[in-house]
Motif scaffolding. Structure first.
Motif, short mmCIF file in Angstrom:
data_model
loop_
_atom_site.label_atom_id
_atom_site.label_comp_id
_atom_site.label_asym_id
_atom_site.label_seq_id
_atom_site.Cartn_x
_atom_site.Cartn_y
_atom_site.Cartn_z
N ARG A 1 66.14 -16.71 37.05
CA ARG A 1 65.56 -17.70 36.24
C ARG A 1 66.38 -18.47 35.60
NH1 ARG A 1 61.65 -17.16 31.81
NH2 ARG A 1 62.25 -19.10 31.82
N ASP A 2 65.94 -19.77 34.83
CA ASP A 2 66.44 -20.58 34.32
C ASP A 2 66.65 -19.95 32.53
OD1 ASP A 2 66.41 -22.90 36.12
OD2 ASP A 2 64.53 -23.51 35.51
N PRO A 3 67.81 -20.46 32.11
CA PRO A 3 67.78 -19.79 30.69
C PRO A 3 66.69 -20.07 29.70
CG PRO A 3 70.12 -20.80 31.65
CD PRO A 3 68.77 -21.20 32.42
N VAL A 4 66.55 -19.21 28.99
CA VAL A 4 65.55 -19.57 27.72
C VAL A 4 66.22 -19.01 26.37
CG1 VAL A 4 64.19 -17.45 28.07
CG2 VAL A 4 63.21 -19.24 27.11
N THR A 5 65.90 -19.52 25.47
CA THR A 5 66.36 -19.06 24.12
C THR A 5 65.48 -19.12 22.95
OG1 THR A 5 67.34 -21.24 23.53
CG2 THR A 5 68.93 -19.74 24.56
N GLY B 1 52.19 -10.91 24.64
CA GLY B 1 53.27 -11.17 24.41
C GLY B 1 53.59 -12.11 23.37
N ASN B 2 54.99 -12.20 22.91
CA ASN B 2 55.27 -12.98 21.85
C ASN B 2 56.03 -14.26 22.31
OD1 ASN B 2 57.84 -11.93 22.62
ND2 ASN B 2 58.37 -11.40 20.54
N ILE B 3 56.39 -14.69 23.31
CA ILE B 3 56.90 -15.81 24.09
C ILE B 3 55.91 -16.58 24.80
CG2 ILE B 3 58.12 -14.66 26.15
CD1 ILE B 3 59.54 -17.67 23.79
N THR B 4 55.01 -15.69 25.59
CA THR B 4 53.82 -16.24 26.40
C THR B 4 52.74 -15.27 25.90
OG1 THR B 4 54.19 -14.78 28.34
CG2 THR B 4 55.24 -17.00 28.26
N PRO B 5 51.56 -15.55 26.22
CA PRO B 5 50.33 -14.61 26.12
C PRO B 5 50.71 -13.17 26.83
CG PRO B 5 49.54 -16.68 26.54
CD PRO B 5 50.87 -16.78 26.90
N HIS B 6 51.47 -13.08 27.74
CA HIS B 6 51.61 -11.74 28.58
C HIS B 6 52.98 -11.18 28.27
CE1 HIS B 6 47.84 -12.23 30.65
NE2 HIS B 6 48.25 -13.67 30.63
N ALA B 7 53.94 -11.91 28.08
CA ALA B 7 55.29 -11.58 28.02
C ALA B 7 56.23 -11.41 26.72
CB ALA B 7 56.03 -12.39 28.98
N GLU B 8 56.80 -10.51 26.44
CA GLU B 8 57.78 -10.24 25.43
C GLU B 8 58.98 -11.17 25.71
OE1 GLU B 8 61.26 -8.76 23.60
OE2 GLU B 8 60.80 -8.20 25.55
#
Length: 311
Positions: free
Chosen positions: A76-80, A162-169
């Protein structure tokens, strides 16, 4: 009794830094044999630098190797996550520049070499960032599982969302393909996920109890916890969970946590559920998915460990 050997694979990060300080403080029971870093909370160059800063702050020298690792996810593309950790990754706290260099060995090579050498006395791998390094090491050398007692992971979520999307940590979302590889490894895994870490938060009074311990290490931990709280309050209006420190505390005091055995899969298909962890609760699962913690006792354990630093 021989100390438990641990390797900490991390992406410092405010709470990763606190986890390192606790692991070093618990040297009567834990032997921290290496730190590997990965891009995550901030880019790889900064996570490596931050680990070096905390190593020196904790009074440890070159005997604790620090190896930089993957700078981008597998696919995937990087995310910070600078919004939660500040542009430096350490809440923009003015720490001294590190003097000691990192190892020239790549984190993935370090993991392979070290875990192959621990087959006679398997080590515990603690993972508090995206799982890129661990997945790459396993794909390079699947036999490294023989040198693993267990993997203790901060990542994932089920009932909490989640804490970055509604579903994902975040840690899983940052490299879900790597997480899918790691959860599929034939090794015992314990997971400090959002279902349990969201139960453990340090109040302002709690932070001051850490500061009152008086050592430079404890006061730095208090600064890191306070910065976490400020950033979390700005974004979400609440105190920050003790995500990454919970991994070390669960190793020291597993009796303070409860969970269920599961098999865990990860959604890697594009869409709104991308990066979601899906635990299937079953007795033959290799994953202990924590969902309860004695929050007060967990904080007391952290306070006790940080209190080991000399004044």
């Amino acid at each position: 009794m021989r100390k438990r050997q641990i390797i900490l694979d991390c992406d410092p990060g405010l709470d990763d830094a606190v986890a390192i300080l606790i692991a070093v403080a618990a040297s009567d029971r834990l032997e921290l044999i290496g730190i590997t870093t990965v891009a995550g909370n901030v880019p790889a160059k900064l996570t490596l630098r931050n680990a070096r800063i905390i190593r020196e702050l904790a009074g440890v020298g070159r005997e604790l190797p620090i190896c930089g690792g993957a700078s981008i996810p597998i696919l995937r593309d990087p995310v910070t996550a600078e919004d939660f950790h500040g542009s430096t990754g350490l809440g923009n706290i003015d720490f001294p520049k590190p003097k000691l260099r990192a190892s020239r060995q790549h984190a993935v090579n370090f993991l392979v070499k070290t875990l192959r050498a621990t087959k006679g006395f398997p080590a515990t791998l603690v993972v508090t960032g995206p799982m890129t390094n661990v997945a790459l090491a396993y794909l390079m050398a699947p036999d490294l599982v023989d040198g693993l007692k267990e993997i203790v992971i901060m990542g994932g979520a089920d009932t909490e969302g989640g804490n970055i999307t509604p579903h994902a940590e975040f840690n899983v979302f940052a490299d879900p393909h790597a997480a899918a590889v790691v959860f599929g490894m034939d090794v015992p895994i314990r997971v400090l996920n959002l279902d349990v870490t969201h139960q453990i938060r340090a109040s302002d009074d709690d932070v001051e109890r850490v500061r009152a311990l008086g050592s430079k290490e404890a006061m730095a931990a208090a600064d890191l916890l306070a910065a976490s709280n400020r950033l979390e309050e700005n974004e979400k209006g609440r105190k920050a969970p003790l995500h990454d420190p919970s991994t070390i505390l669960a190793i020291l005091r597993p009796d303070l946590f409860e969970g269920r055995q599961a098999r865990v899969s990860v959604v890697t298909e594009p869409g709104e559920r991308f990066g979601k962890t899906v635990p299937e609760y079953r007795e033959d699962g290799n994953v202990l998915w924590y969902d309860k913690a004695d929050a007060e006792a967990v904080f007391s354990e952290m306070l006790g460990q940080l209190g080991r630093y000399p004044l």
